[in-house]
Scaffold this active site. Structure first.
Site, PDB file in Angstrom:
ATOM      1  N   GLU A   1      -5.890 -10.755  -2.121  1.00 48.50           N
ATOM      2  CA  GLU A   1      -6.935 -10.359  -0.853  1.00 48.50           C
ATOM      3  C   GLU A   1      -8.521 -10.049  -1.283  1.00 48.50           C
ATOM      4  O   GLU A   1      -9.426  -9.689  -0.448  1.00 48.50           O
ATOM      5  CB  GLU A   1      -6.368  -8.828   0.115  1.00 48.50           C
ATOM      6  CG  GLU A   1      -4.939  -8.991   0.345  1.00 48.50           C
ATOM      7  CD  GLU A   1      -4.541  -7.917   1.202  1.00 48.50           C
ATOM      8  OE1 GLU A   1      -5.631  -7.712   1.779  1.00 48.50           O
ATOM      9  OE2 GLU A   1      -3.618  -8.206   1.295  1.00 48.50           O
TER      10      GLU A   1
ATOM     11  N   GLU B   1       0.909  -1.314   0.234  1.00 51.34           N
ATOM     12  CA  GLU B   1      -0.170   0.072  -0.065  1.00 51.34           C
ATOM     13  C   GLU B   1       0.964   1.510  -0.075  1.00 51.34           C
ATOM     14  O   GLU B   1       0.531   1.674   1.218  1.00 51.34           O
ATOM     15  CB  GLU B   1      -1.256   0.141   1.228  1.00 51.34           C
ATOM     16  CG  GLU B   1      -2.037  -0.687   1.093  1.00 51.34           C
ATOM     17  CD  GLU B   1      -2.787  -1.404   2.286  1.00 51.34           C
ATOM     18  OE1 GLU B   1      -2.914  -0.965   3.296  1.00 51.34           O
ATOM     19  OE2 GLU B   1      -3.054  -2.324   2.218  1.00 51.34           O
TER      20      GLU B   1
END
Ligand code: G3I
Length: 375
Positions: free
Chosen positions: A293, A178
C-alpha cells in the site's frame, strides 16, 4: 547499529535464532506476473503520459510485479483505465472486496466488485484479494453475530463466497489485515472483534480456512506502522516477528508478509536499520514479502511543488532501496496511482502529492524514484 536497534535485533535473534543473510530465493520464484497480452484485451489506449516508462515493465525486468489499489468508481474514466493497464500487472480493490462493501446488510451485492474483476480479466490483470478479515471492514450485522454466537461458520461462509467468486483471479489474499496493536497489551495483538470471539487462534483458523479454498494463492498477513524509528513502531516490528514465528511454528499456511508502507514525512526519514532487520528476519523464516500500500503522507504542503515532490520521491527511494535488496520481495503496489484518488486527501491533506502521478496524470519524481529503485 543504534543501541535501540541492537535490542530489537537481539530480541529478534533470541526469538528465532541467529541473524544471517535472508533466505536467497531465485528471482523466478518471486511471482513476477508476465506482462499480459494487451493486443487481445482490446482495452489499452495510449496512456496520458507516454513519456513516463511503464512501471510494470520496469518491475518485471527486476522479477517483480507493480500494481496499485483501484477504486471501481474511477473505472468510468478512460485515462484512468489506460494508465492502470499500462502501469500495473496486478490490482488491489481499494474498497470493493471488503466485507462491509460486499454485504453492508446480510445480503451480498457483488456488482461493484464484479465490475472491477471483469475490468481486470479483460485486461489480463491479476488481483490482490483485499481483504478477508479486517476489524474496520466487518459489517455491523456480522460483528453482532460473532459477538453473540462465536460461530466460525459465519467467517467460513464469507470466505467461501468471496474466494469462490474471485479466487481464480486472485494471486495474493490479504487474509488477516492489521492484527497488531501493542497498545492493546498482552501479546501485542489487536483486541479486535475476531480476537474477542476466538482468541489469537482466529489468525490460524483464518489462514487454514483460506488455504482450504485457495490452494495455490499466496496467503498474506498485512500490516502497517513498521517503517520508522520510534519505540511504538519498534514494538510493532517485534510483535509482528514474534507472531509470525508462532504461526510458522504451528505450521499455519501464511507464506507472505504484506508491508503496507504508508510512509509519513511527519515521522522523519524511514528507519533503515529497523526495516532492514525486519526484512532480514522475515526472510530468515522463509517468508515472501509484498509491499502492498505504498504512498507518502506529506508533512508540509506549504513548500514549493518541486520541493514537496522531491521530498516524497526521496522517501520512496530510501524505502524501496532497503526492501528491494531482498530477493523474497514479490512486488510493489502503491495505494492508488493518481493523487486525486488518494485516501490521504481526506486523511492528511486535500493537496497531498504522495502517489506516482498528479491529478493530470503527469508522472512526478516519485514515479522516477520507483523506476530507479527497480533498475
Ligand atoms: O463508495 C461508497 C459510497 O457509495 C457510499 O455512499 C459512501 C457512504 O459512506 O461510502 C463509499 O465507500 C467509501 C469507500 O472508501 C470508497 O470510497 C467508504 O465509506 C470508506 O470507508 C472507504 O474508505 C476506505 C478505507 O480503507 C476503509 O475501507 C479507503 O478508501 C481506503 O483507502 C482505506 O484503505 C485502507 C486499507 O484497506 C488497509 N490499510 C490502510 C488503508 C488506509 O486506511
Amino acid at each position: 547499529m543504534k543501541r535501540r536497534n541492537l535490542i530489537a535485533g537481539a530480541a529478534a535473534a533470541l526469538v528465532f535464532g541467529q541473524l544471517a543473510g535472508c533466505a536467497r530465493v531465485d528471482r523466478t520464484e518471486t511471482g513476477s506476473i508476465t506482462a499480459p497480452d494487451r493486443s487481445a484485451a482490446g482495452q489499452a489506449q495510449p496512456a496520458a503520459s507516454p513519456s513516463a516508462r511503464a512501471l510494470r515493465s520496469a518491475a518485471s525486468n527486476r522479477g517483480l510485479y507493480f500494481g496499485a489499489a483501484i477504486q471501481s468508481a474511477a473505472l468510468g474514466d478512460s485515462r484512468f483505465r489506460s494508465n492502470v493497464v499500462r502501469d500495473c500487472s496486478i490490482i488491489t480493490p481499494e474498497w470493493a472486496m471488503k466485507w462491509d462493501s460486499l454485504a453492508p446488510g446480510r445480503a451480498y451485492n457483488f456488482s461493484e466488485m464484479d465490475q472491477l474483476a471483469s475490468f481486470a480479466a479483460r485486461n489480463g490483470l491479476a488481483m490482490r484479494g483485499h481483504t478477508l478479515l479486517w476489524h474496520k471492514s466487518l459489517p455491523r450485522w456480522a460483528a453482532a453475530a460473532l459477538a453473540s454466537s462465536r460461530d466460525w461458520t459465519l467467517i467460513e461462509d464469507h470466505f467461501s463466497k468471496v474466494i469462490g467468486r474471485y479466487g481464480n483471479q486472485v494471486r495474493e489474499w490479504d487474509v488477516v489485515n492489521e492484527p497488531i496493536e501493542p497498545e492493546h497489551g498482552g501479546n501485542g495483538l489487536r483486541q479486535n472483534q475476531f480476537y474477542k470471539a476466538f482468541g489469537e487462534s482466529y489468525i490460524q483458523r483464518a489462514f487454514e480456512t483460506a488455504r482450504a479454498r485457495a490452494p495455490r494463492a499466496r496467503l498474506v498477513i498485512n500490516e502497517y506502522g513498521l517503517e520508522y524509528n520510534s519505540s511504538y513502531e519498534g514494538q510493532r516490528r517485534l510483535t509482528l516477528l514474534r507472531l509470525l514465528e508462532r504461526l510458522r511454528s504451528r505450521g499455519v499456511p501464511v507464506d507472505t508478509v504484506g508491508l503496507q508502507a504508508h510512509l509519513d514525512l511527519r515521522k522523519g526519514k524511514v528507519y533503515a536499520d529497523g526495516i532492514y532487520g525486519l526484512m532480514r528476519d522475515i526472510g530468515n523464516m522463509g517468508l515472501k514479502v509484498a509491499i502492498t500500500e505504498l504512498d507518502v503522507a506529506e508533512a508540509n504542503t506549504g513548500l514549493s511543488i518541486e520541493r514537496r515532490d522531491s521530498l516524497v520521491a526521496d522517501e520512496t527511494r530510501r524505502y524501496l532501496d532497503i526492501v528491494l535488496q531482498f530477493n523474497n520481495v514479490l512486488g510493489v503496489s502503491t495505494w492508488g496511482l493518481n493523487d486525486s484518488h488518494s485516501w490521504l486527501r481526506t486523511q492528511r491533506s486535500a493537496a497531498n502529492r504522495g502517489l506516482p502521478y498528479d491529478r493530470d496524470w503527469r508522472a512526478k519524481p516519485m514515479h522516477g524514484a520507483i523506476l530507479t529503485a527497480f533498475a
